[in-house]
Scaffold this motif. Structure first.
Motif, PDB file in Angstrom:
ATOM      1  N   LEU A  61       0.810  -1.207   0.000  1.00  0.00           N
ATOM      2  CA  LEU A  61       0.000   0.000   0.000  1.00  0.00           C
ATOM      3  C   LEU A  61       0.852   1.270   0.000  1.00  0.00           C
ATOM      4  CD1 LEU A  61      -2.890  -0.965   2.443  1.00  0.00           C
ATOM      5  CD2 LEU A  61      -2.841  -1.055  -0.053  1.00  0.00           C
ATOM      6  N   ALA A  62       2.016   1.206   0.638  1.00  0.00           N
ATOM      7  CA  ALA A  62       2.901   2.382   0.618  1.00  0.00           C
ATOM      8  C   ALA A  62       3.372   2.666  -0.803  1.00  0.00           C
ATOM      9  CB  ALA A  62       4.087   2.155   1.544  1.00  0.00           C
ATOM     10  N   ARG A  63       3.713   1.621  -1.534  1.00  0.00           N
ATOM     11  CA  ARG A  63       4.142   1.814  -2.921  1.00  0.00           C
ATOM     12  C   ARG A  63       3.001   2.344  -3.787  1.00  0.00           C
ATOM     13  NH1 ARG A  63       6.511  -3.372  -5.704  1.00  0.00           N
ATOM     14  NH2 ARG A  63       4.313  -3.983  -5.556  1.00  0.00           N
ATOM     15  N   SER A  64       1.772   1.900  -3.500  1.00  0.00           N
ATOM     16  CA  SER A  64       0.644   2.388  -4.299  1.00  0.00           C
ATOM     17  C   SER A  64       0.414   3.878  -4.100  1.00  0.00           C
ATOM     18  CB  SER A  64      -0.627   1.604  -3.937  1.00  0.00           C
ATOM     19  OG  SER A  64      -1.092   1.971  -2.648  1.00  0.00           O
ATOM     20  N   MET A  65       0.829   4.401  -2.924  1.00  0.00           N
ATOM     21  CA  MET A  65       0.708   5.837  -2.704  1.00  0.00           C
ATOM     22  C   MET A  65       1.825   6.603  -3.405  1.00  0.00           C
ATOM     23  SD  MET A  65      -1.219   8.147  -1.511  1.00  0.00           S
ATOM     24  CE  MET A  65      -2.408   7.257  -0.502  1.00  0.00           C
ATOM     25  N   VAL A  66       2.795   5.878  -3.946  1.00  0.00           N
ATOM     26  CA  VAL A  66       3.839   6.491  -4.771  1.00  0.00           C
ATOM     27  C   VAL A  66       3.461   6.408  -6.246  1.00  0.00           C
ATOM     28  CG1 VAL A  66       6.255   6.370  -5.495  1.00  0.00           C
ATOM     29  CG2 VAL A  66       5.649   6.003  -3.089  1.00  0.00           C
ATOM     30  N   THR A  67       3.036   5.223  -6.674  1.00  0.00           N
ATOM     31  CA  THR A  67       2.707   5.014  -8.085  1.00  0.00           C
ATOM     32  C   THR A  67       1.267   5.409  -8.416  1.00  0.00           C
ATOM     33  OG1 THR A  67       1.980   2.726  -7.709  1.00  0.00           O
ATOM     34  CG2 THR A  67       4.329   3.085  -8.143  1.00  0.00           C
ATOM     35  N   GLY A  68       0.394   5.341  -7.407  1.00  0.00           N
ATOM     36  CA  GLY A  68      -1.017   5.622  -7.633  1.00  0.00           C
ATOM     37  C   GLY A  68      -1.810   4.413  -8.066  1.00  0.00           C
ATOM     38  N   ALA A  69      -1.143   3.292  -8.348  1.00  0.00           N
ATOM     39  CA  ALA A  69      -1.811   2.105  -8.894  1.00  0.00           C
ATOM     40  C   ALA A  69      -1.987   1.027  -7.834  1.00  0.00           C
ATOM     41  CB  ALA A  69      -1.014   1.555 -10.070  1.00  0.00           C
ATOM     42  N   LYS A  70      -3.106   0.317  -7.949  1.00  0.00           N
ATOM     43  CA  LYS A  70      -3.369  -0.836  -7.092  1.00  0.00           C
ATOM     44  C   LYS A  70      -3.926  -1.971  -7.944  1.00  0.00           C
ATOM     45  CE  LYS A  70      -5.122  -0.373  -3.003  1.00  0.00           C
ATOM     46  NZ  LYS A  70      -6.063  -0.060  -1.896  1.00  0.00           N
ATOM     47  N   ARG A  71      -3.893  -3.170  -7.394  1.00  0.00           N
ATOM     48  CA  ARG A  71      -4.480  -4.306  -8.086  1.00  0.00           C
ATOM     49  C   ARG A  71      -5.986  -4.083  -8.220  1.00  0.00           C
ATOM     50  NH1 ARG A  71      -3.444  -7.704  -4.542  1.00  0.00           N
ATOM     51  NH2 ARG A  71      -5.486  -8.388  -3.832  1.00  0.00           N
ATOM     52  N   SER A  72      -6.514  -4.377  -9.391  1.00  0.00           N
ATOM     53  CA  SER A  72      -7.927  -4.129  -9.620  1.00  0.00           C
ATOM     54  C   SER A  72      -8.782  -4.989  -8.689  1.00  0.00           C
ATOM     55  CB  SER A  72      -8.298  -4.430 -11.085  1.00  0.00           C
ATOM     56  OG  SER A  72      -8.021  -5.787 -11.393  1.00  0.00           O
ATOM     57  N   ALA A  73     -10.006  -4.558  -8.479  1.00  0.00           N
ATOM     58  CA  ALA A  73     -10.894  -5.240  -7.553  1.00  0.00           C
ATOM     59  C   ALA A  73     -11.299  -6.612  -8.058  1.00  0.00           C
ATOM     60  CB  ALA A  73     -12.135  -4.383  -7.307  1.00  0.00           C
ATOM     61  N   GLY A  74     -11.208  -7.595  -7.170  1.00  0.00           N
ATOM     62  CA  GLY A  74     -11.646  -8.938  -7.496  1.00  0.00           C
ATOM     63  C   GLY A  74     -13.116  -9.119  -7.153  1.00  0.00           C
ATOM     64  N   PRO A  75     -13.628 -10.338  -7.336  1.00  0.00           N
ATOM     65  CA  PRO A  75     -15.051 -10.590  -7.069  1.00  0.00           C
ATOM     66  C   PRO A  75     -15.481 -10.298  -5.634  1.00  0.00           C
ATOM     67  CG  PRO A  75     -14.064 -12.397  -8.299  1.00  0.00           C
ATOM     68  CD  PRO A  75     -12.943 -11.528  -7.873  1.00  0.00           C
ATOM     69  N   GLU A  76     -14.567 -10.516  -4.672  1.00  0.00           N
ATOM     70  CA  GLU A  76     -14.905 -10.302  -3.267  1.00  0.00           C
ATOM     71  C   GLU A  76     -14.517  -8.915  -2.761  1.00  0.00           C
ATOM     72  OE1 GLU A  76     -16.646 -12.495  -1.559  1.00  0.00           O
ATOM     73  OE2 GLU A  76     -16.706 -13.772  -3.346  1.00  0.00           O
ATOM     74  N   ASP A  77     -13.865  -8.148  -3.599  1.00  0.00           N
ATOM     75  CA  ASP A  77     -13.391  -6.829  -3.168  1.00  0.00           C
ATOM     76  C   ASP A  77     -14.484  -5.768  -3.341  1.00  0.00           C
ATOM     77  OD1 ASP A  77     -10.986  -8.061  -2.709  1.00  0.00           O
ATOM     78  OD2 ASP A  77     -10.089  -7.432  -4.613  1.00  0.00           O
ATOM     79  N   ILE A  78     -14.253  -4.634  -2.675  1.00  0.00           N
ATOM     80  CA  ILE A  78     -15.189  -3.514  -2.766  1.00  0.00           C
ATOM     81  C   ILE A  78     -14.470  -2.359  -3.455  1.00  0.00           C
ATOM     82  CG2 ILE A  78     -16.550  -1.830  -1.468  1.00  0.00           C
ATOM     83  CD1 ILE A  78     -16.907  -3.953   0.676  1.00  0.00           C
ATOM     84  N   SER A  79     -15.032  -1.932  -4.575  1.00  0.00           N
ATOM     85  CA  SER A  79     -14.384  -0.865  -5.338  1.00  0.00           C
ATOM     86  C   SER A  79     -15.108   0.461  -5.153  1.00  0.00           C
ATOM     87  CB  SER A  79     -14.349  -1.221  -6.820  1.00  0.00           C
ATOM     88  OG  SER A  79     -15.660  -1.411  -7.323  1.00  0.00           O
TER      89      SER A  79
END
Length: 236
Positions: free
Chosen positions: A218-236
């Motif tokens: 999550l720290a890296r995502s706050m640098v790149t801005g990107a995260k793994r896309s939401a899966g079936p069980e995730d909340i987007s």
């Protein structure tokens, strides 16, 4: 001779299929990353980290730098409040703020190790955002009030209880009230700064735990801005 040619042709075809399959897989993997944090949110986040660290390290030592860092914190908070209304989707308060019931339910799921993954802020992270912004605002405000004697004097003009022994000494009463107000502000300012340290520690702990649980940095995502896309069980 023709047999050898056919064998070589099959081998080349197999290699081509393998390369093509790898390229498709790589392309598919690349598509699983989505942009969540916009550039302004990322700049705000790391600028706030730097400003708070500088303010903490320069307290009682380098007062001019401490005050500049405090003004930077105040400006960043003002920006975040505005961007939380008109900013990108995952920056908006309306997108991630949850009520107490949802927040405590999420914390219960965390304790049982079954919390769902959120593409943006999860309910616990949203509560932490609010707590940090409120505490930072209070710290910046009390610091600003102590910056000029006149600001504290304005507070001392508010109704307050004065000991009868001092009631007939108006000048002393005013001076006493100003010192009392300044002393109280300093205590509040320092208390809020210490509370911020606790909140920052909890925030870092939550980021580490969520990164471990959901297998993403999550720290890296706050640098790149990107995260793994939401899966079936995730909340987007």
């Amino acid at each position: 001779m023709s047999t050898i040619v056919r064998v070589q042709t099959r081998r080349i075809g197999a290699m081509t299929d393998a390369i093509g399959g790898h390229a498709k897989a790589s392309g598919k993997e690349a598509k699983t990353m989505v942009r969540v944090w916009d550039p302004l949110i990322r700049i705000f986040h790391w600028s706030l980290v730097a400003a708070f660290a500088i303010a903490w390290l320069t307290a009682d030592e380098l007062q001019p730098i401490h005050e500049i860092a405090g003004y930077a914190v105040a400006g960043l908070i003002a920006f975040r409040l505005a961007w939380g209304v008109v900013g990108s989707r995952y920056a908006r308060f309306a997108q991630f703020l949850r009520g107490p019931t949802a927040t405590f339910s999420y914390l219960g799921d965390m304790a049982r190790g079954r919390e769902r993954r959120y593409l943006g802020h999860n309910p616990a992270g949203a509560a932490m955002v609010v707590a940090l912004l409120v505490t930072l605002s209070g710290t910046a405000l009390t610091g600003w009030l102590m910056g000029e004697p006149g600001r504290v004097a304005a507070l001392s003009d508010l109704p307050h209880i004065t000991a009868p022994a001092f009631a007939d000494e108006e000048g002393y009463e005013t001076e006493y009230g100003e010192r009392q107000a300044e002393g109280s502000l300093k205590e509040i300012h320092e208390t809020l700064a210490n509370v911020l340290l606790v909140l920052v520690a909890l925030h870092i702990g939550g980021v580490v735990l969520a990164s471990f649980r959901h297998h993403e940095n999550l720290a890296r995502s706050m640098v790149t801005g990107a995260k793994r896309s939401a899966g079936p069980e995730d909340i987007s």
